[in-house]
Design a protein around this motif. Structure first.
Motif, PDB file in Angstrom:
ATOM      1  N   GLY A  23       0.608  -1.050  -0.087  1.00  0.00           N
ATOM      2  CA  GLY A  23      -0.145  -0.044  -0.121  1.00  0.00           C
ATOM      3  C   GLY A  23       0.869   1.453   0.042  1.00  0.00           C
ATOM      4  O   GLY A  23       0.473   2.320  -0.679  1.00  0.00           O
ATOM      5  N   ASN A  24       2.033   1.433   0.577  1.00  0.00           N
ATOM      6  CA  ASN A  24       2.815   2.647   0.680  1.00  0.00           C
ATOM      7  C   ASN A  24       3.295   2.870  -0.548  1.00  0.00           C
ATOM      8  O   ASN A  24       3.375   3.786  -1.153  1.00  0.00           O
ATOM      9  N   LEU A  25       3.543   1.781  -1.397  1.00  0.00           N
ATOM     10  CA  LEU A  25       4.189   2.159  -2.794  1.00  0.00           C
ATOM     11  C   LEU A  25       3.076   2.589  -3.757  1.00  0.00           C
ATOM     12  O   LEU A  25       3.224   3.256  -4.619  1.00  0.00           O
ATOM     13  N   ALA A  26       1.885   1.915  -3.432  1.00  0.00           N
ATOM     14  CA  ALA A  26       0.613   2.193  -4.420  1.00  0.00           C
ATOM     15  C   ALA A  26       0.310   3.687  -3.986  1.00  0.00           C
ATOM     16  O   ALA A  26      -0.050   4.597  -4.867  1.00  0.00           O
ATOM     17  N   GLU A  27       0.628   4.363  -2.820  1.00  0.00           N
ATOM     18  CA  GLU A  27       0.260   5.807  -2.673  1.00  0.00           C
ATOM     19  C   GLU A  27       1.278   6.769  -3.323  1.00  0.00           C
ATOM     20  O   GLU A  27       1.098   7.718  -3.383  1.00  0.00           O
ATOM     21  N   LEU A  28       2.353   6.053  -3.717  1.00  0.00           N
ATOM     22  CA  LEU A  28       3.232   7.025  -4.374  1.00  0.00           C
ATOM     23  C   LEU A  28       2.818   7.356  -5.766  1.00  0.00           C
ATOM     24  O   LEU A  28       3.149   8.376  -6.574  1.00  0.00           O
ATOM     25  N   TRP A  29       1.643   6.853  -6.158  1.00  0.00           N
ATOM     26  CA  TRP A  29       0.740   7.260  -7.508  1.00  0.00           C
ATOM     27  C   TRP A  29      -0.281   8.470  -7.216  1.00  0.00           C
ATOM     28  O   TRP A  29      -0.894   8.894  -8.063  1.00  0.00           O
ATOM     29  N   GLN A  30      -0.331   8.906  -5.941  1.00  0.00           N
ATOM     30  CA  GLN A  30      -1.083  10.216  -5.695  1.00  0.00           C
ATOM     31  C   GLN A  30      -0.575  11.301  -6.384  1.00  0.00           C
ATOM     32  O   GLN A  30       0.573  11.377  -6.732  1.00  0.00           O
ATOM     33  N   PRO A  31      -1.590  12.178  -6.758  1.00  0.00           N
ATOM     34  CA  PRO A  31      -1.176  13.275  -7.704  1.00  0.00           C
ATOM     35  C   PRO A  31      -0.028  14.157  -7.173  1.00  0.00           C
ATOM     36  O   PRO A  31       0.974  14.747  -7.897  1.00  0.00           O
ATOM     37  N   THR A  32      -0.178  14.568  -5.779  1.00  0.00           N
ATOM     38  CA  THR A  32       0.758  15.351  -5.106  1.00  0.00           C
ATOM     39  C   THR A  32       2.039  14.680  -5.256  1.00  0.00           C
ATOM     40  O   THR A  32       2.963  15.572  -5.512  1.00  0.00           O
ATOM     41  N   ILE A  33       2.181  13.423  -5.124  1.00  0.00           N
ATOM     42  CA  ILE A  33       3.488  12.934  -4.829  1.00  0.00           C
ATOM     43  C   ILE A  33       4.096  12.722  -6.302  1.00  0.00           C
ATOM     44  O   ILE A  33       5.283  12.931  -6.521  1.00  0.00           O
ATOM     45  N   ARG A  34       3.194  12.307  -7.246  1.00  0.00           N
ATOM     46  CA  ARG A  34       3.557  12.160  -8.488  1.00  0.00           C
ATOM     47  C   ARG A  34       4.256  13.628  -9.142  1.00  0.00           C
ATOM     48  O   ARG A  34       5.127  13.797  -9.893  1.00  0.00           O
ATOM     49  N   ALA A  35       3.461  14.639  -9.017  1.00  0.00           N
ATOM     50  CA  ALA A  35       3.844  15.942  -9.239  1.00  0.00           C
ATOM     51  C   ALA A  35       5.294  16.335  -8.611  1.00  0.00           C
ATOM     52  O   ALA A  35       6.115  16.864  -9.135  1.00  0.00           O
ATOM     53  N   ALA A  36       5.552  16.132  -7.338  1.00  0.00           N
ATOM     54  CA  ALA A  36       6.845  16.255  -6.638  1.00  0.00           C
ATOM     55  C   ALA A  36       7.893  15.577  -7.327  1.00  0.00           C
ATOM     56  O   ALA A  36       8.951  16.126  -7.741  1.00  0.00           O
ATOM     57  N   TYR A  37       7.594  14.358  -7.687  1.00  0.00           N
ATOM     58  CA  TYR A  37       8.818  13.626  -8.418  1.00  0.00           C
ATOM     59  C   TYR A  37       9.073  14.295  -9.655  1.00  0.00           C
ATOM     60  O   TYR A  37      10.222  14.404 -10.012  1.00  0.00           O
ATOM     61  N   TRP A  38       8.034  14.818 -10.314  1.00  0.00           N
ATOM     62  CA  TRP A  38       8.150  15.344 -11.670  1.00  0.00           C
ATOM     63  C   TRP A  38       9.110  16.838 -11.571  1.00  0.00           C
ATOM     64  O   TRP A  38       9.881  16.977 -12.147  1.00  0.00           O
ATOM     65  N   ILE A  39       8.630  17.509 -10.725  1.00  0.00           N
ATOM     66  CA  ILE A  39       9.428  18.827 -10.325  1.00  0.00           C
ATOM     67  C   ILE A  39      10.904  18.457  -9.894  1.00  0.00           C
ATOM     68  O   ILE A  39      11.597  18.905 -10.535  1.00  0.00           O
ATOM     69  N   SER A  40      10.924  17.454  -9.291  1.00  0.00           N
ATOM     70  CA  SER A  40      12.271  16.963  -8.722  1.00  0.00           C
ATOM     71  C   SER A  40      13.330  16.664  -9.979  1.00  0.00           C
ATOM     72  O   SER A  40      14.172  16.937 -10.308  1.00  0.00           O
ATOM     73  N   ILE A  41      12.481  16.074 -10.874  1.00  0.00           N
ATOM     74  CA  ILE A  41      13.211  15.475 -12.098  1.00  0.00           C
ATOM     75  C   ILE A  41      13.661  16.676 -12.990  1.00  0.00           C
ATOM     76  O   ILE A  41      14.532  16.662 -13.395  1.00  0.00           O
ATOM     77  N   LYS A  42      12.430  17.661 -13.202  1.00  0.00           N
ATOM     78  CA  LYS A  42      12.839  18.848 -14.012  1.00  0.00           C
ATOM     79  C   LYS A  42      13.985  19.706 -13.722  1.00  0.00           C
ATOM     80  O   LYS A  42      14.996  20.140 -14.499  1.00  0.00           O
TER      81      LYS A  42
END
Length: 261
Positions: A23-42
């Motif tokens: 479940g913890n890994l599944a929560e990584l697909w939350q919009p806020t977390i995905r957006a955080a990863y995307w900003i960090s990658i950029k």
């Protein structure tokens, strides 16, 4: 390194009660977390590419540009120090320099009549954080790529000239192919270096820029978003990304060393 990493990975697959869960890994697909990863990658990608290009130009200039020897010594010394200058001191330095009331901002406004912030620039934004990261990304590139440029043999240039190659042909057909693996490997290393940075970003932007390290900090230490096991999962995602980056770095480095031996 192994023990803390193993602890984080184990915690990413556990509930607070200690039972196994995905479940913890599944929560990584939350919009806020995905957006955080995307900003960090950029941010990491932008600072890595710009830092690599500028750092490469500086390294070529001090090694093969015919500059006085003391210029190389001074540049390498500064690069060694600046590549490790980060965290709260670096954030404060940029706020005091390019903040809304920073020294450079005020000088541009009062002397040249140029309002930096009227152009849309903000030190607390994506562009501001990228610019701040460049302060240690460029020197790190200089430190890492200089030995590779030193490894270019003088005989290669003489052989190319003997065969009638122009300077551009020599760089395009010899130098760039030889340096390319080292360059790509260093870009990946710079990406990993920026992706895991938290002290500079947190001191500079606080929570105004939602990048992964700040989100992780909020999950581990925050009063509102406190969820350690979700934090472990976020850390696991960061470990995976930086781990893959380092695998590619080692691979590119191995390829370049075959030419430079």
């Amino acid at each position: 390194m192994i023990a803390p990493t193993a602890y984080l990975i184990l915690g990413a697959f556990q509930t607070p009660e200690g039972t196994f869960t995905l479940g913890n890994l599944a929560e990584l697909w939350q919009p806020t977390i995905r957006a955080a990863y995307w900003i960090s990658i950029k941010v990491s990608f932008a600072s890595a590419v710009i830092g690599a290009l500028v750092g490469l130009a500086i390294a070529i200039a001090i090694v093969r540009g015919g500059l006085p020897r003391w210029v190389r010594g001074a540049t390498m010394t500064f690069s060694g120090v600046a590549s490790n200058f980060a965290g709260v001191p670096l954030a404060f330095a940029f706020l005091a320099t390019l903040g809304r009331l920073g020294l450079v901002t005020i000088l541009l406004r009062d002397i040249f009549g140029f309002n930096l912030y009227a152009t849309g620039f903000n030190i607390l934004s994506f562009s501001g954080l990228t610019l701040t990261y460049l302060y240690f990304q460029i020197p790190l590139m200089v430190v890492i790529i200089t030995p590779a440029i030193d490894g270019l043999k003088k005989e290669w240039g003489e052989a190319a000239a003997t065969l009638g190659a122009t300077q551009w042909q020599y760089w395009r057909m010899v130098v760039i192919p030889v340096l390319w693996p080292s360059f790509l490997g260093t870009v990946i290393l710079l990406f990993a270096n920026a992706f895991g940075a938290i002290a500079t970003a947190y001191a500079l932007t606080g929570s105004s820029l939602n990048i992964v390290p700040i989100l992780l900090y909020a999950q581990i230490r925050g009063d509102v978003l406190h969820n350690p096991h979700l934090g472990y999962a976020i850390a696991f995602g960061m470990i995976f990304i930086t781990g893959m980056a380092n695998v590619f770095y080692i691979w590119f480095r191995t390829r370049s060393e075959r030419w430079l031996k």
